[in-house]
Design an enzyme around this catalytic site. Structure first.
Site, mmCIF file in Angstrom:
data_model
loop_
_atom_site.group_PDB
_atom_site.id
_atom_site.type_symbol
_atom_site.label_atom_id
_atom_site.label_comp_id
_atom_site.label_asym_id
_atom_site.label_seq_id
_atom_site.Cartn_x
_atom_site.Cartn_y
_atom_site.Cartn_z
ATOM 1 N N ASN A 9 0.879 -1.175 0.000
ATOM 2 C CA ASN A 9 0.000 0.000 0.000
ATOM 3 C C ASN A 9 0.913 1.221 0.000
ATOM 4 O OD1 ASN A 9 -1.739 2.101 0.490
ATOM 5 N ND2 ASN A 9 -2.300 1.454 2.569
ATOM 6 N N LYS A 11 0.211 4.274 -0.246
ATOM 7 C CA LYS A 11 -0.357 5.478 0.402
ATOM 8 C C LYS A 11 -0.094 6.710 -0.476
ATOM 9 C CE LYS A 11 -0.009 3.174 4.826
ATOM 10 N NZ LYS A 11 0.100 3.258 6.273
ATOM 11 N N HIS A 96 -9.358 1.446 4.960
ATOM 12 C CA HIS A 96 -8.078 1.629 5.658
ATOM 13 C C HIS A 96 -8.283 2.576 6.839
ATOM 14 C CE1 HIS A 96 -3.945 2.660 6.544
ATOM 15 N NE2 HIS A 96 -3.615 1.540 5.916
ATOM 16 N N GLU A 98 -6.595 4.925 7.929
ATOM 17 C CA GLU A 98 -6.334 6.342 7.644
ATOM 18 C C GLU A 98 -7.546 6.998 6.995
ATOM 19 O OE1 GLU A 98 -2.665 5.589 5.567
ATOM 20 O OE2 GLU A 98 -1.773 4.968 7.477
ATOM 21 N N GLU A 168 -5.194 -4.659 10.564
ATOM 22 C CA GLU A 168 -4.131 -3.671 10.767
ATOM 23 C C GLU A 168 -4.380 -2.945 12.088
ATOM 24 O OE1 GLU A 168 -2.265 -2.549 6.746
ATOM 25 O OE2 GLU A 168 -3.913 -1.172 7.077
ATOM 26 N N GLY A 174 2.891 2.371 10.782
ATOM 27 C CA GLY A 174 3.866 3.450 10.625
ATOM 28 C C GLY A 174 4.574 3.824 11.918
ATOM 29 N N SER A 214 3.741 -2.022 10.333
ATOM 30 C CA SER A 214 5.194 -2.137 10.543
ATOM 31 C C SER A 214 5.736 -3.521 10.201
ATOM 32 C CB SER A 214 5.560 -1.738 11.975
ATOM 33 O OG SER A 214 5.196 -0.392 12.220
HETATM 34 P P1 13P Z 1 3.240 0.428 7.618
HETATM 35 O O1 13P Z 1 3.727 -0.865 7.020
HETATM 36 O O2 13P Z 1 3.977 1.634 7.104
HETATM 37 O O3 13P Z 1 3.174 0.363 9.108
HETATM 38 O O4 13P Z 1 1.736 0.618 7.099
HETATM 39 C C1 13P Z 1 0.845 -0.421 7.209
HETATM 40 C C2 13P Z 1 -0.378 -0.059 6.463
HETATM 41 O O5 13P Z 1 -1.120 0.821 6.846
HETATM 42 C C3 13P Z 1 -0.665 -0.788 5.201
HETATM 43 O O6 13P Z 1 -1.940 -0.531 4.755
#
Ligand code: 13P
Length: 252
Positions: A9, A11, A96, A98, A168, A174, A214
């Site tokens: 992903n 982002k 997601h 976010e 997640e 992150g 992560s």
């Molecule tokens: P990270 O791997 O940067 O922690 O992000 C995970 C994520 O949100 C994948 O959708």
């Protein structure tokens, strides 16, 4: 049987030239490889059509990171599921954390998005997960169960079977703070039981449940070795072809 999957992903990262370069690097790394999992990249809308031209889709799946909750019309700035499908993409990340946190996505909007994704032939990669407070106050099982029930349990077993789930934990995204492989397994097994209660054991056993948060080459192997962890949804580590491939190759 369910598939093992590693999905990136990206982002809101990479310009178009940077994104095309990264996609080409991942594509090249896969050209002579026989990974033990399906590999997907979910990229910004602006990159989809160009990346679709430069990858071998038999080795590398392509997806969007979101789609609109309407089919078409006066929704300035939105990108619909049919538009995504018309680029050649076949996956879409939905729900997601976010999007839930920063853009107010609810189970109601997600129901619409899932329906429109199906209508356009897109496979949803549907995200669920608790925030830190819910992990700490012990409500995390209830929270994740409700996210699945509210947005997905109106679906027929046939439609539900087309969904890829991604657990997640928001506190792990992150932050460098990965869930331990035991924490991931505990939740994934719980999720599979929730699905089994609603749709039966066969549907539950055939659902791919990815872990995200992560995930990196150094921890992927232990996570993927857990019986109910069917792969990963990878943020930061998917922005570098070598580290992404390190995670892909964690399936042996
Ligand atoms: P990270 O791997 O940067 O922690 O992000 C995970 C994520 O949100 C994948 O959708």
């Amino acid at each position: 049987m369910r598939k093992n999957i590693v999905a990136g992903n990206w982002k809101m990262n990479t310009t178009l030239p940077e994104g095309v370069k990264l996609a080409k690097e991942v594509n090249a790394a896969l050209a002579n490889a026989t990974p033990k999992c399906d590999v997907i990249i979910a990229v910004p809308f602006t990159h989809l059509a160009s990346i679709n031209e430069v990858i071998d889709k038999s080795k590398l799946g392509l997806g969007a990171e979101n789609c609109a909750d309407h089919r078409s019309g006066a929704y300035t700035g939105e990108v619909s599921a049919p538009m995504v499908a018309s680029t050649g993409a076949t996956y879409v990340i939905l729900g997601h954390s976010e999007r839930r946190q920063y853009y107010g996505e609810t189970s109601e909007t997600l129901k619409e998005k899932v329906a429109l994704a199906f209508e356009s032939g897109l496979t949803p990669i549907f995200c669920i997960g608790e925030v830190l407070e819910e992990r700490e106050n012990g409500t995390y099982f209830d929270v994740v169960k409700a996210q699945i029930e509210d947005a997905l349990f109106h679906l027929s077993a046939e439609d539900f079977s087309k969904i890829i789930l991604a657990y997640e934990p928001v506190w792990a995204i992150g932050t460098g703070k990965t869930a331990t492989d035991d924490q991931a397994q505990e939740m994934h097994s719980f999720i599979r039981n929730v699905i089994a209660e609603k749709y039966g054991k066969e549907v539950a056993d055939n659902t791919s449940i990815l872990y995200g948060g992560s995930c990196k080459p150094s921890n992927a192997k232990a996570l993927f070795a857990k019986p109910d962890v069917d792969g990963g949804l990878i943020g930061g580590a998917s922005l570098d072809a070598e580290s992404f491939m390190g995670i892909v190759n964690a399936f042996e």
